[in-house]
Motif scaffolding. Sequence first.
Motif, PDB file in Angstrom:
ATOM      1  N   LEU A   1       1.531   7.706 -18.586  1.00 42.03           N
ATOM      2  CA  LEU A   1       0.828   6.671 -17.819  1.00 42.03           C
ATOM      3  C   LEU A   1       1.797   5.761 -17.078  1.00 42.03           C
ATOM      4  CD1 LEU A   1      -2.133   5.531 -20.096  1.00 42.03           C
ATOM      5  CD2 LEU A   1      -2.288   6.246 -17.699  1.00 42.03           C
ATOM      6  N   ILE A   2       2.895   5.406 -17.719  1.00 41.58           N
ATOM      7  CA  ILE A   2       3.888   4.557 -17.060  1.00 41.58           C
ATOM      8  C   ILE A   2       4.448   5.276 -15.839  1.00 41.58           C
ATOM      9  CG2 ILE A   2       6.180   3.506 -17.290  1.00 41.58           C
ATOM     10  CD1 ILE A   2       5.422   3.060 -20.304  1.00 41.58           C
ATOM     11  N   ARG A   3       4.724   6.556 -15.985  1.00 45.16           N
ATOM     12  CA  ARG A   3       5.251   7.319 -14.852  1.00 45.16           C
ATOM     13  C   ARG A   3       4.208   7.435 -13.732  1.00 45.16           C
ATOM     14  NH1 ARG A   3       8.648  10.463 -18.909  1.00 45.16           N
ATOM     15  NH2 ARG A   3      10.773   9.995 -18.219  1.00 45.16           N
ATOM     16  N   GLN A   4       2.945   7.602 -14.095  1.00 49.54           N
ATOM     17  CA  GLN A   4       1.897   7.652 -13.079  1.00 49.54           C
ATOM     18  C   GLN A   4       1.772   6.313 -12.371  1.00 49.54           C
ATOM     19  OE1 GLN A   4      -0.102  10.297 -11.977  1.00 49.54           O
ATOM     20  NE2 GLN A   4      -0.470   8.762 -10.395  1.00 49.54           N
ATOM     21  N   ASP A   5       1.871   5.232 -13.120  1.00 47.32           N
ATOM     22  CA  ASP A   5       1.807   3.893 -12.550  1.00 47.32           C
ATOM     23  C   ASP A   5       2.955   3.669 -11.559  1.00 47.32           C
ATOM     24  OD1 ASP A   5       0.681   1.080 -12.659  1.00 47.32           O
ATOM     25  OD2 ASP A   5       2.735   0.675 -13.311  1.00 47.32           O
ATOM     26  N   ILE A   6       4.152   4.097 -11.932  1.00 47.76           N
ATOM     27  CA  ILE A   6       5.306   3.961 -11.043  1.00 47.76           C
ATOM     28  C   ILE A   6       5.068   4.711  -9.739  1.00 47.76           C
ATOM     29  CG2 ILE A   6       7.722   4.632 -10.723  1.00 47.76           C
ATOM     30  CD1 ILE A   6       8.123   4.021 -13.725  1.00 47.76           C
ATOM     31  N   ARG A   7       4.557   5.927  -9.836  1.00 44.33           N
ATOM     32  CA  ARG A   7       4.317   6.716  -8.624  1.00 44.33           C
ATOM     33  C   ARG A   7       3.235   6.072  -7.749  1.00 44.33           C
ATOM     34  NH1 ARG A   7       8.251   7.852  -8.855  1.00 44.33           N
ATOM     35  NH2 ARG A   7       8.008   7.167  -6.708  1.00 44.33           N
ATOM     36  N   ASP A   8       2.162   5.591  -8.359  1.00 40.35           N
ATOM     37  CA  ASP A   8       1.114   4.946  -7.577  1.00 40.35           C
ATOM     38  C   ASP A   8       1.645   3.719  -6.845  1.00 40.35           C
ATOM     39  OD1 ASP A   8      -0.796   6.806  -8.249  1.00 40.35           O
ATOM     40  OD2 ASP A   8      -1.659   5.617  -9.874  1.00 40.35           O
ATOM     41  N   GLU A   9       2.492   2.962  -7.525  1.00 44.55           N
ATOM     42  CA  GLU A   9       3.064   1.768  -6.897  1.00 44.55           C
ATOM     43  C   GLU A   9       4.041   2.131  -5.787  1.00 44.55           C
ATOM     44  OE1 GLU A   9       4.671  -0.773  -9.913  1.00 44.55           O
ATOM     45  OE2 GLU A   9       2.771  -0.939 -10.981  1.00 44.55           O
ATOM     46  N   GLU A  10       4.968   3.043  -6.073  1.00 39.54           N
ATOM     47  CA  GLU A  10       6.034   3.349  -5.112  1.00 39.54           C
ATOM     48  C   GLU A  10       5.548   4.206  -3.943  1.00 39.54           C
ATOM     49  OE1 GLU A  10       9.625   4.822  -6.821  1.00 39.54           O
ATOM     50  OE2 GLU A  10       9.973   2.989  -7.974  1.00 39.54           O
ATOM     51  N   ASP A  11       4.552   5.051  -4.188  1.00 45.20           N
ATOM     52  CA  ASP A  11       4.113   5.987  -3.147  1.00 45.20           C
ATOM     53  C   ASP A  11       2.924   5.465  -2.338  1.00 45.20           C
ATOM     54  OD1 ASP A  11       6.039   7.578  -4.284  1.00 45.20           O
ATOM     55  OD2 ASP A  11       4.625   8.963  -5.231  1.00 45.20           O
ATOM     56  N   LEU A  12       2.075   4.641  -2.966  1.00 50.04           N
ATOM     57  CA  LEU A  12       0.837   4.221  -2.312  1.00 50.04           C
ATOM     58  C   LEU A  12       0.787   2.739  -1.983  1.00 50.04           C
ATOM     59  CD1 LEU A  12      -1.683   6.184  -4.570  1.00 50.04           C
ATOM     60  CD2 LEU A  12      -0.774   6.873  -2.343  1.00 50.04           C
ATOM     61  N   LEU A  13       1.078   1.917  -2.970  1.00 44.74           N
ATOM     62  CA  LEU A  13       0.824   0.490  -2.821  1.00 44.74           C
ATOM     63  C   LEU A  13       1.973  -0.256  -2.139  1.00 44.74           C
ATOM     64  CD1 LEU A  13      -0.860  -1.661  -5.558  1.00 44.74           C
ATOM     65  CD2 LEU A  13       1.017  -2.568  -4.234  1.00 44.74           C
ATOM     66  N   LEU A  14       3.185  -0.081  -2.636  1.00 46.85           N
ATOM     67  CA  LEU A  14       4.312  -0.857  -2.111  1.00 46.85           C
ATOM     68  C   LEU A  14       4.691  -0.493  -0.671  1.00 46.85           C
ATOM     69  CD1 LEU A  14       6.423  -1.113  -5.376  1.00 46.85           C
ATOM     70  CD2 LEU A  14       4.969  -2.865  -4.339  1.00 46.85           C
ATOM     71  N   PRO A  15       4.564   0.766  -0.240  1.00 49.78           N
ATOM     72  CA  PRO A  15       4.803   1.032   1.191  1.00 49.78           C
ATOM     73  C   PRO A  15       3.838   0.268   2.095  1.00 49.78           C
ATOM     74  CG  PRO A  15       4.900   3.073  -0.057  1.00 49.78           C
ATOM     75  CD  PRO A  15       4.394   2.014  -1.000  1.00 49.78           C
ATOM     76  N   ARG A  16       2.606   0.096   1.642  1.00 48.72           N
ATOM     77  CA  ARG A  16       1.642  -0.673   2.432  1.00 48.72           C
ATOM     78  C   ARG A  16       2.063  -2.138   2.518  1.00 48.72           C
ATOM     79  NH1 ARG A  16      -3.431   1.962   2.008  1.00 48.72           N
ATOM     80  NH2 ARG A  16      -4.326   0.314   3.326  1.00 48.72           N
ATOM     81  N   LEU A  17       2.611  -2.655   1.429  1.00 51.40           N
ATOM     82  CA  LEU A  17       3.088  -4.033   1.451  1.00 51.40           C
ATOM     83  C   LEU A  17       4.273  -4.163   2.407  1.00 51.40           C
ATOM     84  CD1 LEU A  17       2.699  -6.861   0.177  1.00 51.40           C
ATOM     85  CD2 LEU A  17       4.454  -6.227  -1.476  1.00 51.40           C
ATOM     86  N   ARG A  18       5.153  -3.168   2.426  1.00 53.90           N
ATOM     87  CA  ARG A  18       6.290  -3.197   3.354  1.00 53.90           C
ATOM     88  C   ARG A  18       5.810  -3.283   4.788  1.00 53.90           C
ATOM     89  NH1 ARG A  18       9.558  -4.954   5.842  1.00 53.90           N
ATOM     90  NH2 ARG A  18      11.671  -4.247   6.287  1.00 53.90           N
ATOM     91  N   ASP A  19       4.759  -2.564   5.113  1.00 56.85           N
ATOM     92  CA  ASP A  19       4.216  -2.590   6.471  1.00 56.85           C
ATOM     93  C   ASP A  19       3.612  -3.940   6.826  1.00 56.85           C
ATOM     94  OD1 ASP A  19       4.933   0.063   6.787  1.00 56.85           O
ATOM     95  OD2 ASP A  19       2.933   0.831   6.311  1.00 56.85           O
ATOM     96  N   ALA A  20       3.151  -4.674   5.817  1.00 56.61           N
ATOM     97  CA  ALA A  20       2.402  -5.909   6.053  1.00 56.61           C
ATOM     98  C   ALA A  20       3.256  -7.176   6.022  1.00 56.61           C
ATOM     99  CB  ALA A  20       1.278  -6.029   5.012  1.00 56.61           C
ATOM    100  N   MET A  21       4.506  -7.087   5.545  1.00 55.78           N
ATOM    101  CA  MET A  21       5.307  -8.297   5.343  1.00 55.78           C
ATOM    102  C   MET A  21       6.628  -8.227   6.093  1.00 55.78           C
ATOM    103  SD  MET A  21       4.808  -9.285   1.302  1.00 55.78           S
ATOM    104  CE  MET A  21       5.198 -11.022   1.549  1.00 55.78           C
ATOM    105  N   THR A  22       7.090  -9.396   6.544  1.00 53.16           N
ATOM    106  CA  THR A  22       8.422  -9.486   7.127  1.00 53.16           C
ATOM    107  C   THR A  22       9.471  -9.384   6.023  1.00 53.16           C
ATOM    108  OG1 THR A  22       8.545 -11.887   6.885  1.00 53.16           O
ATOM    109  CG2 THR A  22       7.537 -11.028   8.920  1.00 53.16           C
ATOM    110  N   THR A  23      10.701  -9.108   6.429  1.00 48.97           N
ATOM    111  CA  THR A  23      11.790  -9.042   5.462  1.00 48.97           C
ATOM    112  C   THR A  23      11.956 -10.367   4.735  1.00 48.97           C
ATOM    113  OG1 THR A  23      12.963  -7.305   6.653  1.00 48.97           O
ATOM    114  CG2 THR A  23      14.286  -8.728   5.235  1.00 48.97           C
ATOM    115  N   ALA A  24      11.851 -11.473   5.463  1.00 47.19           N
ATOM    116  CA  ALA A  24      12.008 -12.792   4.837  1.00 47.19           C
ATOM    117  C   ALA A  24      10.952 -13.014   3.762  1.00 47.19           C
ATOM    118  CB  ALA A  24      11.934 -13.889   5.894  1.00 47.19           C
ATOM    119  N   ARG A  25       9.728 -12.600   4.026  1.00 48.34           N
ATOM    120  CA  ARG A  25       8.663 -12.791   3.031  1.00 48.34           C
ATOM    121  C   ARG A  25       8.851 -11.869   1.836  1.00 48.34           C
ATOM    122  NH1 ARG A  25       2.728 -13.481   5.455  1.00 48.34           N
ATOM    123  NH2 ARG A  25       2.451 -14.281   3.337  1.00 48.34           N
TER     124      ARG A  25
END
Length: 203
Positions: free
Chosen positions: A120-144
Motif C-alpha cells: 500500500l505504501i508503494r502504491q501510495d507513492i506511485r499515485d502521488e508521484e505519477d498522478l497528483l504531484l505532477p498536476r501540482l507542478r503544473d499549477a504552481m510557480t517555483t517560488a510557491r
Amino acid sequence: MSKSIKDQTVDELGGSSSILVRQRREHERMDRLMDRYPTLDDLHQRERVLKQLVRLVFSHAFAEETVLWPAVRALVPDGEELTARVEEEHQQINDLVSDIERLPAGDPRREDEVRRAFALIRQDIRDEEDLLLPRLRDAMTTARLRGLGTAWAAVRQTSPTHPHPVVPRRPPGNALLGVPLSVYDRLRDALAGDGSAAARRGS
C-alpha cells in the motif's frame, strides 16, 4: 500532464527546497527501508527498520494532509478526487500498521500485514508521484513550490509518528488532535531509543 516527478530533475521540480523534491526524497527513503527489511535475518534489526519506516511514513503523511493536500484541492483541477484517493490509502495504511503494532514480532500474521502495508505504501507513492504531484507542478510557480516545501518541512518536524485512528485526515481536525499526539509519540520514540533520529529529521 507533466511526467512523473520520479523522472524529472531537481531543477525541473523547483530546486532542492521545493515540496516536490522533499516529497521524492522521503519516498526514496521509504523505498530503501522497505527493500532492506526482508533482507535482514536478525529479528531485532528488522524491528528497528520497521520502526524507522513507521515513524517516517506517519510524520510524512500528516504533513501532506495538513499542508500539501489543501493546496492541491485549491489549485489542481480534480484535486478533491485526487486527494480523496490518497487519503483513503493513508487510512488503510493507518489501520494496517495499527494491527501490526498490536501483534508480537515474528508472528506470521504480522509479517503478512507488513507485506500488505508495504504494498500500500508503494502504491501510495506511485499515485502521488505519477498522478497528483505532477498536476501540482503544473499549477504552481517555483517560488510557491519552495514556500510550500518550507511549510511542509516545519509541520513534518512536529507531526505524530505512529498511527492514530481517531485523527481526521483533513485540517483543522487533524492539526488540533495532532499536536498532543505528536508530543506523546515523540516521547515514546525517545524512550524506545532505537534509531528514531532518522525519522525525526526533516527533508
